[in-house]
Scaffold this motif. Structure first.
Motif, PDB file in Angstrom:
ATOM      1  N   ARG A  35     -64.514  23.743  15.646  1.00 36.25           N
ATOM      2  CA  ARG A  35     -64.388  24.986  15.845  1.00 36.25           C
ATOM      3  C   ARG A  35     -64.376  25.839  14.759  1.00 36.25           C
ATOM      4  O   ARG A  35     -63.534  25.669  13.976  1.00 36.25           O
ATOM      5  N   TRP A  86     -64.215  30.702  17.097  1.00 33.34           N
ATOM      6  CA  TRP A  86     -63.738  30.161  18.363  1.00 33.34           C
ATOM      7  C   TRP A  86     -62.429  30.574  18.314  1.00 33.34           C
ATOM      8  O   TRP A  86     -62.084  31.007  19.830  1.00 33.34           O
ATOM      9  N   VAL A 129     -62.416  34.135  19.937  1.00 36.07           N
ATOM     10  CA  VAL A 129     -62.637  34.163  21.144  1.00 36.07           C
ATOM     11  C   VAL A 129     -61.415  33.582  22.104  1.00 36.07           C
ATOM     12  O   VAL A 129     -61.370  34.329  23.139  1.00 36.07           O
ATOM     13  N   THR A 184     -73.964  31.577  18.504  1.00 34.14           N
ATOM     14  CA  THR A 184     -73.235  31.876  19.932  1.00 34.14           C
ATOM     15  C   THR A 184     -73.699  30.826  20.664  1.00 34.14           C
ATOM     16  O   THR A 184     -72.875  30.651  21.523  1.00 34.14           O
ATOM     17  N   LEU A 228     -68.816  28.531  23.349  1.00 28.93           N
ATOM     18  CA  LEU A 228     -68.025  29.877  23.111  1.00 28.93           C
ATOM     19  C   LEU A 228     -67.579  30.638  24.448  1.00 28.93           C
ATOM     20  O   LEU A 228     -66.578  31.036  24.574  1.00 28.93           O
TER      21      LEU A 228
END
Length: 223
Positions: free
Chosen positions: A102, A106, A109, A127, A137
């Motif tokens: 990650r 990440w 998000v 993405t 994601l």
């Protein structure tokens, strides 16, 4: 002042004290038992002045802790935009992934930090990549619960029809978990409500099994 005082000064935003200790040749890359450096701690707390000072004195901007997370990863996850911009301008690698695959994006998000996600996407971060568990994601965005981030990723081309290790699409997972805003967003963006996973369950069946009700959303999607 020993290492305890050094960490206390950095964590509590005592810029003058940090400078004094650095001038006394204290190791700017010293880390705690979890491998987190002073730079990582300051970045995660949004202490821009301390971050700038540590970088000035040669702190390793790419150092990672025991999880493989960098200072940029921590700053992004906490939504510290000014620190994120400072780290990026100083050469931080925004594609550097941790042990779970990650990147800093990440964590932005997952934590629903829309401004940071927008910043990374504008820079051109991929993405479509998956983490070490094969999750996208968009899956993390739905798990995190931020409607704005979900919409942002969909608008940037994130695949709403990707499947997990069970052959289950994101709409099914969102319906099962009762993520109402995500369900509505996915339906509005054309997610297939009739798609069955490996167990033969559609999103509506998952919703029924969990006691969720999405009849209106489903009927609107069919029109």
């Amino acid at each position: 002042m020993g290492s305890i005082g050094w960490w206390w000064a950095a964590e509590n935003v005592h810029e003058a004290m940090v400078k004094l200790l650095v001038d006394q040749s204290v190791n700017v890359d010293s880390a705690n038992i979890h491998g987190r450096t002073l730079l990582s701690q300051a970045a995660g707390r949004g202490h821009e002045a301390i971050v700038q000072l540590l970088l000035k004195y040669g702190a390793n901007i790419q150092s990672a802790d025991e999880l493989g997370r960098t200072s940029l990863s921590w700053a992004a996850g906490q939504g510290c935009k000014s620190v994120v911009l400072l780290l990026l301008s100083s050469g931080a690698d925004l594609e550097l992934a941790d042990r779970r695959g990650r990147t800093p994006l990440w964590y932005a998000v997952w934590q629903g930090k829309t401004a940071i996600v927008q910043l990374f996407l504008d820079i051109g971060v991929d993405t479509k990549r998956t983490d070490g568990e094969g999750r996208t994601l968009l899956q993390h965005a739905v798990s995190g619960g931020s409607e704005d981030v979900v919409q942002l990723l969909i608008g940037r081309g994130a695949n709403i029809d990707s499947t997990d290790e069970h052959g289950r699409r994101l709409l099914s997972w969102a319906a099962k978990e009762g993520r109402d805003p995500a369900v509505r967003l996915l339906l509005r963006n054309g997610a297939d409500i009739e798609f069955a996973d490996r167990d033969g369950k559609t999103p509506l069946l998952w919703a029924a099994c969990e006691g969720r009700v999405y009849r209106r959303a489903a009927s609107r999607q069919r029109r």
